[in-house]
Motif scaffolding. Structure first.
Motif, PDB file in Angstrom:
ATOM      1  N   VAL A  47     -18.482  46.558  -1.304  1.00 19.71           N
ATOM      2  CA  VAL A  47     -18.390  45.478  -2.297  1.00 19.71           C
ATOM      3  C   VAL A  47     -17.896  44.185  -1.655  1.00 19.71           C
ATOM      4  O   VAL A  47     -18.487  43.120  -1.831  1.00 19.71           O
ATOM      5  N   GLU A 104     -21.366  34.090  -7.552  1.00 20.45           N
ATOM      6  CA  GLU A 104     -21.207  34.430  -8.964  1.00 20.45           C
ATOM      7  C   GLU A 104     -22.550  34.623  -9.678  1.00 20.45           C
ATOM      8  O   GLU A 104     -22.575  34.974 -10.850  1.00 20.45           O
ATOM      9  N   LEU A 108     -23.147  38.635  -7.726  1.00 20.81           N
ATOM     10  CA  LEU A 108     -22.633  39.424  -8.847  1.00 20.81           C
ATOM     11  C   LEU A 108     -23.707  40.356  -9.403  1.00 20.81           C
ATOM     12  O   LEU A 108     -23.442  41.522  -9.724  1.00 20.81           O
ATOM     13  N   TYR A 109     -24.924  39.849  -9.495  1.00 21.22           N
ATOM     14  CA  TYR A 109     -26.045  40.684  -9.959  1.00 21.22           C
ATOM     15  C   TYR A 109     -26.256  41.867  -9.021  1.00 21.22           C
ATOM     16  O   TYR A 109     -26.464  43.001  -9.465  1.00 21.22           O
ATOM     17  N   VAL A 111     -24.077  43.351  -7.007  1.00 21.96           N
ATOM     18  CA  VAL A 111     -22.991  44.331  -7.137  1.00 21.96           C
ATOM     19  C   VAL A 111     -23.181  45.195  -8.368  1.00 21.96           C
ATOM     20  O   VAL A 111     -23.012  46.418  -8.340  1.00 21.96           O
ATOM     21  N   HIS A 112     -23.563  44.560  -9.488  1.00 21.57           N
ATOM     22  CA  HIS A 112     -23.687  45.291 -10.755  1.00 21.57           C
ATOM     23  C   HIS A 112     -24.911  46.204 -10.793  1.00 21.57           C
ATOM     24  O   HIS A 112     -24.855  47.315 -11.346  1.00 21.57           O
ATOM     25  N   LYS A 113     -26.026  45.741 -10.212  1.00 15.80           N
ATOM     26  CA  LYS A 113     -27.300  46.421 -10.424  1.00 15.80           C
ATOM     27  C   LYS A 113     -27.809  47.235  -9.235  1.00 15.80           C
ATOM     28  O   LYS A 113     -28.571  48.184  -9.431  1.00 15.80           O
ATOM     29  N   ILE A 122     -16.740  51.337 -11.389  1.00 16.00           N
ATOM     30  CA  ILE A 122     -17.406  50.047 -11.571  1.00 16.00           C
ATOM     31  C   ILE A 122     -16.395  48.959 -11.920  1.00 16.00           C
ATOM     32  O   ILE A 122     -16.453  47.828 -11.393  1.00 16.00           O
ATOM     33  N   LYS A 126     -15.649  45.458  -9.726  1.00  7.83           N
ATOM     34  CA  LYS A 126     -15.792  44.082 -10.210  1.00  7.83           C
ATOM     35  C   LYS A 126     -14.575  43.237  -9.844  1.00  7.83           C
ATOM     36  O   LYS A 126     -14.705  42.081  -9.435  1.00  7.83           O
ATOM     37  N   TYR A 129     -14.544  42.404  -6.154  1.00  2.88           N
ATOM     38  CA  TYR A 129     -15.522  41.355  -5.844  1.00  2.88           C
ATOM     39  C   TYR A 129     -14.945  39.970  -6.127  1.00  2.88           C
ATOM     40  O   TYR A 129     -15.085  39.051  -5.321  1.00  2.88           O
TER      41      TYR A 129
END
Length: 511
Positions: A47, A104, A108-109, A111-113, A122, A126, A129
């Protein structure tokens, strides 16, 4: 103070800094791995690595800034240095804003997806990050200040601030054991706080000591365009190095699991600690290469480049040889139960970095000429091949370590390309480079490895014999460097230095 003495003094300061950081890092990584566990440690590495991918911006800018600061200092033009600093800071500020926008949105996308993270972790990922973004923004804003310290060759400042950094990292270990909250989130927050504090110290020191570090709006369109163009090409070269490491980390995450990322994290930590010794010497040498070129003394600049290539390799080899041979024992002693693949990953990572270490002074010489467009585009293009070839290997079912093998072969190709391009930029002789650098490095490596490998096979495996073998490995390297790695004048200078040190020590004893 002579250039040689100044380089030696700055190298000592940087070595003191690095030894302190390495000792603290070895201890803290061991404790953090045990406290967080292999899975959480792997999550942190992958991350935080997404944010680290943007570090090529600050790294490239710092390198570009240092080049222009050293150039002005080499010409003894303080007024122009003030203009250079302020234009550089304004560029840093604009790119810092760009980094936050990229991190951002796209980051960020991703890391999330896209990252493979257990569902229950999760939330922690976040937070990690966001902490990493804050740390990175502070490091970007400190870039021109740290570049100015290097250009002024005040390397002792790094040693002093490193004491503070080491203490703060030890405090982190204490807090991880003390509090019962989510330890992964706490670890990320405390590392962010450490980054903010150390960055603030550098910034305060520069504003007090250097007159050019007074921030005010100054803008010269043509000069800003020149600096920005130079910086952009440096960014491309630096981004390739970051993508090589971090995208490989993401590839391993996609095809394997966080445990493999933990092994990659261990390899990166050891590799970073060892390679920093050669980086420190290169940092001490870098201003001299650039200042010599700026003052039109190009022969001296090439002389320092050749000598730098040779000595950065020797400084890496003296650590790489014993560590590669004794990696299993070292990691077991350090971590007790190192993650699977950590031993082989670390051995291959060290070999990759050993080859790359020869390139550091060559990179500086290319920057000194100011003609980096061809250099960065060609070398960067070659290094970018790491990603597709690593992906092909993993897609065809090759084991995880294959990405390191790919990196080694591409690193060799990139080194040869750097030498050819810089030969044309700086007009030096490749034949002379082979004679003064390659031949001596190869001879020292073959002789020392032969003796060390023989001892490795003869001696039994135990802690005492491992320590004895490492000491003998270092002595073999030192002996062969002295006999075959140094030129006659360098051996004579080394003997005089040792005699002088011995006499001073004897005088102190007599008193």
């Amino acid at each position: 103070m002579s250039n040689t003495t100044r380089i030696a003094k700055n190298t000592i300061f940087l070595y003191f800094r690095q030894i302190l950081i390495m000792l603290v890092s070895l201890y803290t990584v061991r404790v953090v791995l045990n406290v967080l566990g292999a899975e959480d440690y792997g999550i942190y590495n992958v991350v935080a690595g997404v944010v680290t991918m943007f570090s090529f911006l600050s790294g490239a800018m710092a390198s570009a800034s240092q080049r222009y600061f050293s150039f002005d200092l080499g010409k003894k033009d303080l007024n122009h240095l003030k203009i250079t600093f302020n234009i550089t800071f304004e560029i840093y500020l604009l790119l810092g804003i760009l980094i936050v926008i990229l991190a951002e949105s796209f980051g960020l996308y991703f890391v999330h997806k896209k990252l493979v993270i257990p569902a229950e972790r999760i939330f922690a990922a976040k937070w990690i990050y966001q902490f990493s973004i804050v740390s990175f923004v502070f490091s970007v804003l400190s870039g021109p200040f740290m570049a100015d310290i290097i250009a002024h060759e005040d390397m002792n400042i790094y040693a002093y601030v490193s004491i503070v950094e080491a203490v703060l990292k030890l405090v982190i270990v204490f807090f991880l054991k003390l509090f019962e909250i989510d330890k992964l989130i706490l670890y990320g927050f405390l590392l962010m706080l450490t980054s903010v504090i150390t960055t603030s110290i550098y910034l305060l020191f520069c504003k007090i000591k250097y007159s050019e570090c007074k921030i005010k709006f100054v803008w010269d369109k043509n000069y800003a365009k020149e600096i920005f163009s130079f910086t952009l090409w440096n960014m491309f070269g630096a981004s390739v190095g970051v993508f090589k490491n971090q995208l490989t980390n993401i590839l391993l995450n996609q095809y394997f699991n966080p445990i493999v990322n933990a092994a990659k994290g261990i390899a990166s930590n050891v590799n970073s600690a060892v390679s920093s010794f050669s980086h420190n010497f290169s940092s001490a040498l870098k201003p001299q290469i650039i200042k010599s070129w700026a003052s039109e003394n190009k022969t001296e600049s090439i002389y320092w480049t050749f000598r730098g290539c040779k000595f950065t390799y020797f400084l890496m080899w003296i650590f790489t040889l014993p560590l590669v041979l004794e990696m299993e024992g070292v990691l077991t002693l350090w971590l007790k139960n190192p993650p699977e693949n950590a031993i082989l990953f670390t051995q291959l990572a060290l070999i990759d970095c050993l080859i790359e270490s020869v390139s550091y002074p060559i990179m500086t010489l290319a920057q000194a000429t100011g003609k980096v467009k061809v250099y960065q585009s060609v070398v960067g293009g070659i290094l970018l091949l790491n990603l597709p070839f690593s992906w092909i290997c993993l897609a065809f079912g090759f084991p995880a370590f294959s990405v390191f093998v790919v990196a080694i072969f591409i690193c060799i190709l990139a080194l040869l390309t750097r030498i050819i391009i810089c030969k044309n930029l700086a007009k030096f002789s490749i034949r002379l480079f082979i004679k003064k650098v390659f031949f001596r490095c190869a001879l020292v490596s073959v002789l020392s490895f032969s003796f060390s490998f023989l001892i490795y096979k003869i001696f039994p495996k135990s802690l005492i014999f491992m320590i004895l073998k490492i000491i003998l490995d270092i002595l073999f390297v030192a002996l062969f460097v002295f006999l075959f790695g140094l030129e006659k004048t360098e051996r004579k200078a080394a003997m005089e230095f040792l005699k002088k040190g011995y006499k001073n020590k004897w005088k102190i004893k007599k008193r």
